[in-house]
Every structure is written in C-alpha cells, then in structure tokens.
Design an enzyme around this catalytic site. Structure first.
Site, PDB file in Angstrom:
ATOM      1  N   ASP A 167      12.901  60.528  55.793  1.00 36.52           N
ATOM      2  CA  ASP A 167      13.784  61.651  55.499  1.00 36.52           C
ATOM      3  C   ASP A 167      14.097  62.386  56.798  1.00 36.52           C
ATOM      4  OD1 ASP A 167      14.374  63.421  52.638  1.00 36.52           O
ATOM      5  OD2 ASP A 167      14.637  64.430  54.569  1.00 36.52           O
ATOM      6  N   ILE A 168      15.368  62.766  56.952  1.00 39.55           N
ATOM      7  CA  ILE A 168      15.804  63.415  58.190  1.00 39.55           C
ATOM      8  C   ILE A 168      15.230  64.828  58.308  1.00 39.55           C
ATOM      9  CG2 ILE A 168      17.941  64.535  57.362  1.00 39.55           C
ATOM     10  CD1 ILE A 168      19.370  63.194  59.754  1.00 39.55           C
ATOM     11  N   GLN A 178      18.645  67.956  43.565  1.00 37.68           N
ATOM     12  CA  GLN A 178      19.269  66.704  44.029  1.00 37.68           C
ATOM     13  C   GLN A 178      20.535  67.034  44.812  1.00 37.68           C
ATOM     14  OE1 GLN A 178      20.211  63.768  40.997  1.00 37.68           O
ATOM     15  NE2 GLN A 178      20.723  62.214  42.530  1.00 37.68           N
ATOM     16  N   HIS A 182      17.137  57.893  44.450  1.00 42.74           N
ATOM     17  CA  HIS A 182      16.130  57.769  45.503  1.00 42.74           C
ATOM     18  C   HIS A 182      14.827  58.402  45.069  1.00 42.74           C
ATOM     19  CE1 HIS A 182      18.370  61.524  46.222  1.00 42.74           C
ATOM     20  NE2 HIS A 182      17.227  62.038  46.644  1.00 42.74           N
ATOM     21  N   HIS A 225      11.465  60.211  46.624  1.00 43.70           N
ATOM     22  CA  HIS A 225      10.787  60.799  47.779  1.00 43.70           C
ATOM     23  C   HIS A 225       9.321  60.385  47.696  1.00 43.70           C
ATOM     24  CE1 HIS A 225      13.876  64.049  48.700  1.00 43.70           C
ATOM     25  NE2 HIS A 225      14.197  63.785  47.448  1.00 43.70           N
TER      26      HIS A 225
HETATM   27  P1  AMP Z   1      17.608  65.139  47.272  1.00 42.79           P
HETATM   28  O1  AMP Z   1      17.761  66.578  47.712  1.00 42.79           O
HETATM   29  O2  AMP Z   1      16.464  64.913  46.297  1.00 42.79           O
HETATM   30  O3  AMP Z   1      18.918  64.572  46.778  1.00 42.79           O
HETATM   31  O4  AMP Z   1      17.179  64.333  48.562  1.00 42.79           O
HETATM   32  C1  AMP Z   1      18.068  63.985  49.553  1.00 42.79           C
HETATM   33  C2  AMP Z   1      17.267  63.873  50.818  1.00 42.79           C
HETATM   34  O5  AMP Z   1      18.027  63.156  51.752  1.00 42.79           O
HETATM   35  C3  AMP Z   1      16.905  65.218  51.457  1.00 42.79           C
HETATM   36  O6  AMP Z   1      15.486  65.348  51.519  1.00 42.79           O
HETATM   37  C4  AMP Z   1      17.531  65.130  52.852  1.00 42.79           C
HETATM   38  O7  AMP Z   1      16.735  65.699  53.860  1.00 42.79           O
HETATM   39  C5  AMP Z   1      17.678  63.636  53.032  1.00 42.79           C
HETATM   40  N1  AMP Z   1      18.736  63.214  53.936  1.00 42.79           N
HETATM   41  C6  AMP Z   1      19.999  63.697  54.018  1.00 42.79           C
HETATM   42  N2  AMP Z   1      20.708  63.035  54.965  1.00 42.79           N
HETATM   43  C7  AMP Z   1      19.852  62.098  55.483  1.00 42.79           C
HETATM   44  C8  AMP Z   1      19.976  61.097  56.486  1.00 42.79           C
HETATM   45  N3  AMP Z   1      21.130  60.902  57.166  1.00 42.79           N
HETATM   46  N4  AMP Z   1      18.892  60.328  56.779  1.00 42.79           N
HETATM   47  C9  AMP Z   1      17.727  60.519  56.120  1.00 42.79           C
HETATM   48  N5  AMP Z   1      17.562  61.442  55.144  1.00 42.79           N
HETATM   49  C10 AMP Z   1      18.600  62.216  54.833  1.00 42.79           C
END
Ligand code: AMP
Ligand code: ZN
Length: 125
Positions: free
Chosen positions: A35-36, A105, A111, A113
C-alpha cells in the site's frame, strides 16, 4: 463484460503495469503489492487481476477467485513473517475488505488489505 479491465480503474492499471507498484507476490490470478500509504509495518493489498468493484461482487461472480484472494493473503502473511507464532516474530494480522464508500472504500476494484507487524486494536475504527 464482468471481470474485464476498466480504463478508469487505478488497480487495473497496476495489473497492466501502467502504474508502478511494489509487487510482493503474483500468481496467475492475483497481484499483491505494498500500500502506498501504509497503516502498519506490513500493509499489502491483494487484488484479483480481474476487475470487480468489491469482494462481494467478486465472490458472487467467481467464487474461486474470492478464495484465491485469501490464499494469497495467507502466503503474503507467511512471507512477511506476521503469522501468529510462539517461536517466531509474528503476532497475527488482519485481513480487511472495505466495502462501500461509507466504510472507507476508495478504490472500486476488489482488494484485501493485509495488515500486521504491530498490535491491532479491536474494534477497528
Ligand atoms: P480502500 O480505501 O479500502 O479502497 O483501499 C485503497 C488503498 O489503496 C488505500 O489504502 C490506498 O492507500 C491504496 N492506494 C492508492 N493508490 C495506490 C497506489 N498507486 N499504489 C498502492 N496503493 C495505493
Ligand atoms: Zn479494476
């Protein structure tokens, strides 16, 4: 068609290699990457390569793929050494599927986590 890549989907772009990610595991059906914006020492996202907006629609359409998400989540936990153990460093981990904007979300491609490497409070916020 269900499962097809969506042009406006960030995670489909990661699957395609059009957006970079730190991939920690890849199978025929899944990609796992860091996760970024990590919320724990280990914070890995496990996604199906196929596009479904959330894990429940994935499970309804392709139950075997929904199971694969959990299999890969467990493999990632193993790799990251966060599996509960009395002899090793792992203390356990949490698998979270935020489902719907009201639950946090933000990316509408299914996805999991996988969070671990620190104590995790219950209930989550
Ligand atoms: P959610 O909020 O459950 O939809 O999770 C989406 C996740 O994607 C969040 O924890 C973000 O930090 C992560 N995220 C967003 N953009 C990226 C990216 N380019 N690479 C890796 N993780 C990302
Ligand atoms: Zn997608």
């Amino acid at each position: 068609m269900a499962g097809e890549p969506q042009a406006d989907c960030l995670f489909c772009k990661i699957v395609a290699g059009d957006v970079p990610a730190t991939v920690v595991r890849e199978t025929e059906t899944m990609v796992a990457f860091r996760d970024i914006n990590p919320q724990a020492p280990t914070h890995v996202l496990v996604i199906p390569k196929a596009h479904y907006p959330d894990v429940v629609s994935l499970a309804a359409a392709e139950p075997a793929l929904a199971a694969d998400v959990l299999v890969v989540a467990g493999e990632v936990a193993d790799q990251e050494k966060i599996v509960p153990s009395e002899t090793g460093p792992g203390t356990g981990y949490r698998i979270v599927f935020n489902t719907g904007a009201g639950a946090g979300q933000t990316v509408f491609h299914a996805h999991a986590h996988v969070l671990g490497g620190r104590g995790l409070n219950w209930p989550p916020g």
